[in-house]
Design a protein around this motif. Sequence first.
Motif, PDB file in Angstrom:
ATOM      1  N   VAL A   1       0.831  -1.213   0.000  1.00  0.00           N
ATOM      2  CA  VAL A   1       0.000   0.000   0.000  1.00  0.00           C
ATOM      3  C   VAL A   1       0.862   1.259   0.000  1.00  0.00           C
ATOM      4  O   VAL A   1       0.506   2.261  -0.630  1.00  0.00           O
ATOM      5  N   ASN A   2       2.011   1.216   0.675  1.00  0.00           N
ATOM      6  CA  ASN A   2       2.880   2.387   0.664  1.00  0.00           C
ATOM      7  C   ASN A   2       3.613   2.539  -0.664  1.00  0.00           C
ATOM      8  O   ASN A   2       3.910   3.663  -1.076  1.00  0.00           O
TER       9      ASN A   2
ATOM     10  N   SER B   1       1.064   4.219  -2.736  1.00  0.00           N
ATOM     11  CA  SER B   1       0.987   5.609  -2.296  1.00  0.00           C
ATOM     12  C   SER B   1       2.164   6.410  -2.832  1.00  0.00           C
ATOM     13  O   SER B   1       1.998   7.552  -3.275  1.00  0.00           O
TER      14      SER B   1
ATOM     15  N   PHE C   1       1.853   9.716  -4.955  1.00  0.00           N
ATOM     16  CA  PHE C   1       2.413  10.985  -4.469  1.00  0.00           C
ATOM     17  C   PHE C   1       3.368  11.590  -5.490  1.00  0.00           C
ATOM     18  O   PHE C   1       3.349  12.797  -5.728  1.00  0.00           O
TER      19      PHE C   1
ATOM     20  N   ASN D   1       5.576  13.789   2.284  1.00  0.00           N
ATOM     21  CA  ASN D   1       4.816  12.542   2.119  1.00  0.00           C
ATOM     22  C   ASN D   1       5.652  11.498   1.399  1.00  0.00           C
ATOM     23  O   ASN D   1       5.669  10.325   1.793  1.00  0.00           O
TER      24      ASN D   1
ATOM     25  N   THR E   1       6.940   8.111   3.213  1.00  0.00           N
ATOM     26  CA  THR E   1       6.487   6.850   2.624  1.00  0.00           C
ATOM     27  C   THR E   1       7.676   5.927   2.351  1.00  0.00           C
ATOM     28  O   THR E   1       7.606   4.723   2.619  1.00  0.00           O
TER      29      THR E   1
ATOM     30  N   GLU F   1       1.691  10.427   9.085  1.00  0.00           N
ATOM     31  CA  GLU F   1       0.451  10.205   8.343  1.00  0.00           C
ATOM     32  C   GLU F   1      -0.774  10.697   9.109  1.00  0.00           C
ATOM     33  O   GLU F   1      -1.708  11.231   8.516  1.00  0.00           O
TER      34      GLU F   1
ATOM     35  N   THR G   1      -8.795   9.997  -1.431  1.00  0.00           N
ATOM     36  CA  THR G   1      -7.421  10.137  -0.947  1.00  0.00           C
ATOM     37  C   THR G   1      -7.341   9.895   0.558  1.00  0.00           C
ATOM     38  O   THR G   1      -6.458   9.174   1.037  1.00  0.00           O
TER      39      THR G   1
ATOM     40  N   TRP H   1      -7.945   6.226   1.352  1.00  0.00           N
ATOM     41  CA  TRP H   1      -6.749   5.446   1.036  1.00  0.00           C
ATOM     42  C   TRP H   1      -5.710   5.602   2.149  1.00  0.00           C
ATOM     43  O   TRP H   1      -5.053   4.635   2.530  1.00  0.00           O
ATOM     44  N   GLN H   2      -5.589   6.815   2.673  1.00  0.00           N
ATOM     45  CA  GLN H   2      -4.638   7.037   3.751  1.00  0.00           C
ATOM     46  C   GLN H   2      -5.008   6.204   4.984  1.00  0.00           C
ATOM     47  O   GLN H   2      -4.141   5.681   5.666  1.00  0.00           O
TER      48      GLN H   2
ATOM     49  N   THR I   1      -3.760   2.687   4.478  1.00  0.00           N
ATOM     50  CA  THR I   1      -2.336   2.538   4.776  1.00  0.00           C
ATOM     51  C   THR I   1      -2.093   2.556   6.285  1.00  0.00           C
ATOM     52  O   THR I   1      -1.278   1.774   6.789  1.00  0.00           O
TER      53      THR I   1
END
Length: 182
Positions: free
Chosen positions: A46-47, A50, A54, A80, A84, A106, A144, A147-148, A151
């Motif tokens: 997931v990161n 991300s 980003f 970010n 990440t 985060e 967004t 989704w955060q 994570t």
Amino acid sequence: MNDDQPEWSDDKPDTPLLPAEEKEEEKQGHKFFGICCDSRRAVIIVNSLSLVLFICGLIAAVAPGSITISSQNVVAMIFNILFTIVIISGAISFNQTVVVIGLLWEIFIICYWITGASSTIENFDWSKEVPGAKQSTVAFLVITILWQFVTIYAEIMFVYESKQGIMTPETYKREEQSCCCV
């Protein structure tokens, strides 16, 4: 037990000729969304997604002729990206402290996004934009932020399992799980 039976049994000691049967231990850790993968792999996946998003967002934001973005938001996007990368490296090295540091960032950035987005949506002159721009922007922001939270969910599970001794380099063979990558 009868004394007439031989002394050997199913409990045989390890010998070079008769290796011990390896008992496969049952997974103790969490499965991401109940079916997918272990918490470490979930954090990395997931990161990584991300990170790609980003970087694409930063490129789109600084490209000439694109959306207008403040220098403060550009700096936040760069942070970010950096955090990440830190979280991914923490998960790869089973370092829960590094993941917690990224997790704190985060949580801060979600608060920053929510307050900044609500202020922008309220104060922006939407009459100069194409019809539906406001709804599209709100939908993008909601996705967004959701989704955060996904994570953060993966990272919290990784940190919890690491603290409990479930997710360690020594136990990873037992805990490793993936619906697509193993």
